[in-house]
Design a protein around this motif. Sequence first.
Motif: not given
Length: 459
Positions: A163-167, A439-459
Motif C-alpha cells: 500500500g505504498a506510493a512508488h516511483a 537533496a533538492g527534490i526530497v520535499p517534492r518526493l515527500e509531497e507526492l508520497t503523501a498524495l499518492h499513498r492516501a487511499g492505497k490499501a495493503r494487499n
Amino acid sequence: MLMRVMICVFPVPAHLMPLVPFAWALQSAGHDVCVASPPGYPSGVAVPDFARVVNAAGLTAVPCGEPAPLSIHDMAYPGYADLLPTREESESYVDALGIRDKKDRDAWDAFYHFALLTIRDYHPPEPRPDIGALVEFARSWEPDLVLWEPWFPAGAIAAGVAGAAHARILISPDSTAWAHERCVAAGRTSLLAEAMRPLAERYGLAVDDELLFGDWTVDPNLPGLRLPTAVPTVPARFVPYTGAAVRQEWLDTPPERPRVAVSLGSSGREFLKGDWGRTAKLMEAVADLDIEVVATLNANQLEDVPDGVPANVRVVEYVPLDQLLPSCAATINHGSYGTFMASVAKRVPQLICDTDEPARLYGTATDAGIDWEFQCEKAQYASTTSAYVTECGAGVRLNHQVQSPSEIRELLGAVLEETSYREGARSLHEEWLTLPSPAGIVPRLEELTALHRAGKARN
C-alpha cells in the motif's frame, strides 16, 4: 512527515550507484531508508553478496531470500529458452512499431536486448522465492515510499502489496516506457506488461500504467537525452557516485602536463578477456604525446598489451572517477551512462569509444547451455552518449575498428588544444547544474508520497 523508504534494485553495482545520492539525500533529511534486493549470485550478470556493495555505500541492505541462479542467464527457469531474445521476435516488433531511424532503433535495442532480458531474470512466468521474500519484507516493514529502477520492477509489486506510493528512478534513457507506449500505439502486445503479469496476478494487482511506471518517475537524464513518453516525471540531477577509496597522494599534486583519463568500464572486465584490440590501439595513440595518462584498467583489459604500456601511462586498476576527473583535461571512455555523466559533472571533454555496429544480444538454447550472439565491440549506450557529446561540441567519437592510432592521436590532440571542446563541456555542465539535486527534490518526493499513498490499501 518522516517516511520509510524502500529502494529496490537489480543486484549489481552499476545499477545501485546512480541511486546512492538519492538514498543519501533521503537519509540526510531524516527518512528511514533501506535497499532491498535479492542477495545476488555469481553469474557474471548479478554479483554475489550484494549486501556488501550496499553497505559499502553507507546504506542499509536487506537481502531477500537465498542466493539463487538467474532464471534466464543461468537457465534456472524450466522454460528459459522461450524467453531468450531472438532476432525474429525483435525484428517483428521493429517492423510493427515502424521503427526506422537510428535513435529509435537504439532505444528499442536497449529495451529488448538488455532491459527486458534482465527483467525476465527476476520476473519469469513462475514467480521466484527471492522476489516473494522481497514482497513479504515490504508487507511487514510497511514502507511509505518504494523507489525502484526500471530493470527491477519487482519494487512496484512490493509497493502494491504494502500500500505504498512508488516511483521509478531512471538510470539511463527511459526505453522501457518508450517501448511500452510504442507497442500499445501499434496494437502489439507489450512485452514489459507480459513480463510483469504473472507476478502481479499472484498478488492480485492490475497490470496498468501505475504498476509498470510508478506513480511518477524521477528522471535524472539531461533534457536532450530523454526519450518521449507520457509518464509524469520529476526532473533531477544525475549526481555520479563512483565508489569510495583512500585518496592517493599523487592526485594532490597538480599534473605538470595535461592529464588524460582512460576508463573503459568495470561491469564486464572481470569475465571478458581482452578488449578487441581497442586498448592496444589507444596505448599506441597516446605514446608519443606530451601528456600524462591515467588508465583505470585491470589485467583482463590489458591482455591485448602484452609488452606493457607506454612510459607516459600510469595504470591504476581502480580510482573513483570523482577523485580523478577534476585534474583531467580530457577523458577517453567507453560511453557508459555512469562514466559519461561523471565526466559531465566534472566538466571534462570526452572522447567516447563507439563503433558502427548495433548493440544487440541474441540467445539460442543448446544441449551445452546458451549460445550467446553478442559481437559488438562497444558499450550499450556508447552510440547515444557519443552522439550527444559530439552534438554539444563537448568531445568527439572514437572508432577503434576504423581509425588508426595516428588518427586517434590527432583527435585527442584537437580536444586538448582547441578551446571549443572545453567550452562545450562547460555548457553541458551548466545544463546539468540547472537540474535540481537529489537533496533538492526530497520535499517534492515527500509531497507526492503523501498524495499518492492516501487511499492505497495493503494487499
